[in-house]
Motif scaffolding. Sequence first.
Motif, PDB file in Angstrom:
ATOM      1  N   LEU A 197       0.826  -1.209   0.000  1.00 22.80           N
ATOM      2  CA  LEU A 197       0.000   0.000   0.000  1.00 22.80           C
ATOM      3  C   LEU A 197       0.864   1.265   0.000  1.00 22.80           C
ATOM      4  O   LEU A 197       0.511   2.258  -0.639  1.00 22.80           O
ATOM      5  N   CYS A 198       1.982   1.221   0.707  1.00 26.18           N
ATOM      6  CA  CYS A 198       2.894   2.374   0.710  1.00 26.18           C
ATOM      7  C   CYS A 198       3.485   2.606  -0.677  1.00 26.18           C
ATOM      8  O   CYS A 198       3.649   3.756  -1.110  1.00 26.18           O
ATOM      9  N   VAL A 199       3.807   1.532  -1.372  1.00 22.44           N
ATOM     10  CA  VAL A 199       4.330   1.668  -2.738  1.00 22.44           C
ATOM     11  C   VAL A 199       3.258   2.259  -3.654  1.00 22.44           C
ATOM     12  O   VAL A 199       3.545   3.132  -4.483  1.00 22.44           O
ATOM     13  N   LEU A 200       2.016   1.789  -3.511  1.00 18.99           N
ATOM     14  CA  LEU A 200       0.922   2.342  -4.305  1.00 18.99           C
ATOM     15  C   LEU A 200       0.699   3.817  -3.978  1.00 18.99           C
ATOM     16  O   LEU A 200       0.421   4.621  -4.879  1.00 18.99           O
ATOM     17  N   LEU A 201       0.844   4.172  -2.703  1.00 18.97           N
ATOM     18  CA  LEU A 201       0.687   5.573  -2.312  1.00 18.97           C
ATOM     19  C   LEU A 201       1.794   6.425  -2.924  1.00 18.97           C
ATOM     20  O   LEU A 201       1.542   7.552  -3.387  1.00 18.97           O
ATOM     21  N   LEU A 202       3.008   5.914  -2.955  1.00 20.98           N
ATOM     22  CA  LEU A 202       4.107   6.631  -3.596  1.00 20.98           C
ATOM     23  C   LEU A 202       3.808   6.849  -5.081  1.00 20.98           C
ATOM     24  O   LEU A 202       4.075   7.934  -5.630  1.00 20.98           O
ATOM     25  N   THR A 203       3.238   5.840  -5.735  1.00 19.81           N
ATOM     26  CA  THR A 203       2.877   5.980  -7.145  1.00 19.81           C
ATOM     27  C   THR A 203       1.808   7.053  -7.343  1.00 19.81           C
ATOM     28  O   THR A 203       1.880   7.854  -8.293  1.00 19.81           O
ATOM     29  N   VAL A 204       0.833   7.099  -6.443  1.00 27.70           N
ATOM     30  CA  VAL A 204      -0.222   8.118  -6.535  1.00 27.70           C
ATOM     31  C   VAL A 204       0.355   9.512  -6.360  1.00 27.70           C
ATOM     32  O   VAL A 204       0.013  10.444  -7.099  1.00 27.70           O
ATOM     33  N   TRP A 205       1.262   9.685  -5.398  1.00 21.72           N
ATOM     34  CA  TRP A 205       1.855  11.005  -5.176  1.00 21.72           C
ATOM     35  C   TRP A 205       2.683  11.450  -6.375  1.00 21.72           C
ATOM     36  O   TRP A 205       2.641  12.624  -6.754  1.00 21.72           O
ATOM     37  N   MET A 206       3.432  10.523  -6.975  1.00 22.07           N
ATOM     38  CA  MET A 206       4.210  10.873  -8.166  1.00 22.07           C
ATOM     39  C   MET A 206       3.294  11.265  -9.319  1.00 22.07           C
ATOM     40  O   MET A 206       3.573  12.222 -10.062  1.00 22.07           O
ATOM     41  N   PHE A 207       2.193  10.551  -9.473  1.00 25.88           N
ATOM     42  CA  PHE A 207       1.248  10.861 -10.539  1.00 25.88           C
ATOM     43  C   PHE A 207       0.583  12.216 -10.310  1.00 25.88           C
ATOM     44  O   PHE A 207       0.428  13.013 -11.250  1.00 25.88           O
ATOM     45  N   LEU A 208       0.175  12.497  -9.068  1.00 23.50           N
ATOM     46  CA  LEU A 208      -0.434  13.792  -8.768  1.00 23.50           C
ATOM     47  C   LEU A 208       0.551  14.937  -8.972  1.00 23.50           C
ATOM     48  O   LEU A 208       0.178  16.009  -9.470  1.00 23.50           O
ATOM     49  N   LEU A 209       1.796  14.720  -8.604  1.00 23.01           N
ATOM     50  CA  LEU A 209       2.819  15.745  -8.826  1.00 23.01           C
ATOM     51  C   LEU A 209       2.987  16.022 -10.311  1.00 23.01           C
ATOM     52  O   LEU A 209       3.087  17.192 -10.735  1.00 23.01           O
ATOM     53  N   LEU A 210       3.003  14.969 -11.114  1.00 21.58           N
ATOM     54  CA  LEU A 210       3.122  15.142 -12.551  1.00 21.58           C
ATOM     55  C   LEU A 210       1.909  15.873 -13.124  1.00 21.58           C
ATOM     56  O   LEU A 210       2.048  16.732 -14.010  1.00 21.58           O
ATOM     57  N   CYS A 211       0.714  15.563 -12.620  1.00 22.10           N
ATOM     58  CA  CYS A 211      -0.495  16.247 -13.088  1.00 22.10           C
ATOM     59  C   CYS A 211      -0.471  17.728 -12.739  1.00 22.10           C
ATOM     60  O   CYS A 211      -0.853  18.583 -13.555  1.00 22.10           O
ATOM     61  N   LEU A 212      -0.048  18.059 -11.533  1.00 20.23           N
ATOM     62  CA  LEU A 212       0.024  19.459 -11.133  1.00 20.23           C
ATOM     63  C   LEU A 212       1.001  20.239 -12.010  1.00 20.23           C
ATOM     64  O   LEU A 212       0.714  21.361 -12.449  1.00 20.23           O
ATOM     65  N   LEU A 213       2.158  19.650 -12.258  1.00 16.55           N
ATOM     66  CA  LEU A 213       3.170  20.337 -13.047  1.00 16.55           C
ATOM     67  C   LEU A 213       2.755  20.486 -14.507  1.00 16.55           C
ATOM     68  O   LEU A 213       3.089  21.486 -15.159  1.00 16.55           O
ATOM     69  N   ALA A 214       2.036  19.498 -15.032  1.00 17.94           N
ATOM     70  CA  ALA A 214       1.668  19.525 -16.451  1.00 17.94           C
ATOM     71  C   ALA A 214       0.406  20.335 -16.707  1.00 17.94           C
ATOM     72  O   ALA A 214       0.343  21.082 -17.688  1.00 17.94           O
ATOM     73  N   HIS A 215      -0.600  20.216 -15.845  1.00 14.33           N
ATOM     74  CA  HIS A 215      -1.889  20.874 -16.089  1.00 14.33           C
ATOM     75  C   HIS A 215      -2.025  22.213 -15.389  1.00 14.33           C
ATOM     76  O   HIS A 215      -2.813  23.050 -15.833  1.00 14.33           O
ATOM     77  N   PHE A 216      -1.305  22.435 -14.303  1.00 17.61           N
ATOM     78  CA  PHE A 216      -1.407  23.701 -13.558  1.00 17.61           C
ATOM     79  C   PHE A 216      -0.013  24.275 -13.288  1.00 17.61           C
ATOM     80  O   PHE A 216       0.387  24.420 -12.129  1.00 17.61           O
ATOM     81  N   PRO A 217       0.762  24.568 -14.328  1.00 14.90           N
ATOM     82  CA  PRO A 217       2.136  25.065 -14.105  1.00 14.90           C
ATOM     83  C   PRO A 217       2.134  26.460 -13.479  1.00 14.90           C
ATOM     84  O   PRO A 217       1.408  27.358 -13.916  1.00 14.90           O
ATOM     85  N   LYS A 218       2.928  26.606 -12.439  1.00 16.62           N
ATOM     86  CA  LYS A 218       3.088  27.902 -11.767  1.00 16.62           C
ATOM     87  C   LYS A 218       4.567  28.102 -11.480  1.00 16.62           C
ATOM     88  O   LYS A 218       5.119  27.580 -10.507  1.00 16.62           O
ATOM     89  N   PHE A 219       5.200  28.831 -12.358  1.00 19.77           N
ATOM     90  CA  PHE A 219       6.633  29.086 -12.188  1.00 19.77           C
ATOM     91  C   PHE A 219       6.813  30.469 -11.566  1.00 19.77           C
ATOM     92  O   PHE A 219       6.184  31.430 -11.996  1.00 19.77           O
ATOM     93  N   PRO A 220       7.651  30.629 -10.533  1.00 20.59           N
ATOM     94  CA  PRO A 220       8.516  29.625  -9.893  1.00 20.59           C
ATOM     95  C   PRO A 220       7.939  29.075  -8.586  1.00 20.59           C
ATOM     96  O   PRO A 220       8.672  28.521  -7.784  1.00 20.59           O
TER      97      PRO A 220
END
Length: 316
Positions: A248-271
């Motif tokens: 479950l911890c590994v699956l949670l790590l996968t979810v966090w990585m996916f959410l991070l990628l979604c935030l960076l790709a769909h809602f970019p806010k630099f810097p």
Amino acid sequence: MDLKTETSSNGFTAEINLEKLHKMAAELTLPAKFLLRLLNAALVFVTNVLARVLGSSLVRGHFHLMLSGLVLFGPLLSFWVSKYSIFANSNHYLYRKFLRSTWGWTCTFTGSFILLLSISARHSPSVSLRHLSRIGVVGLLWWGCQRLLTLLEDATGTCYEPMTPAQDIQGSASSVQLLLLLHEDQTKASCLRANMVWRGYEVSQDVLILCLCCLLLVEEMSVFGPHLAQVKPLQRSPGGPLRFIFLLCVLLLTVWMFLLLCLLAHFPKFPAQQLGGALGYLGWRGLYQGWYRLKPSWSCPGLPGEGLFTTTDINK
């Protein structure tokens, strides 16, 4: 005489019926037992592979570099992702149920894993509490960062009210949206609740906690491989609950990585996102690469797995 014969025949029939019921129950439970053995074998195989991967020097020594590269170059994906994607909606189920309670999910799953692992390895309440205190320290760090960043945003930002075309002094709609300066003593939260515009310096707290939780999960789960190596010569395997929580911890790590990628790709806010990632990295660096490397004591919880394993050097 006939009464005795009838009674004995009834008893014999009852015994036959019970035997038939036992045989039927055994036949019905046989597929369930086979399925459970198959699932247990799959769980053991998958967790062994994941423990070996997460415990490797490649992942432990370079995961933070991969995460840094993702935070730096992830916003470039906004040129290729579709604005009509379901993940481009900020009210998506994943954002509402997971992103807004990132630390709660991480604390629950990681704390359960640390507790079961320490009990399985040492059966010592004091050692278990010492390792669990690492989660408490990270929680205090996250709480302090939230309060500090909120104060900085309120101190450096300003609240504006958008002007409608009818409010334009020239009487015509302008291509540039005009902003009317309001009270500067309003906070960011009250400004956004009033459906107004907040302008100021910002640090993405979502990216901060996602990066911090990803680094924490990798550090805490990397000791499961040494634990497997320790119990293997003793001919005893970790229990199913420990393996399941690890998965479950590994699956949670996968979810966090996916959410991070979604935030960076769909809602970019630099810097803002890059600053949040940098703070998350500094928090991990100061704790797991600094303070936790000191000798375990009442003032230092120590590294993950320290004091639990005697045959494997987890620091290598």
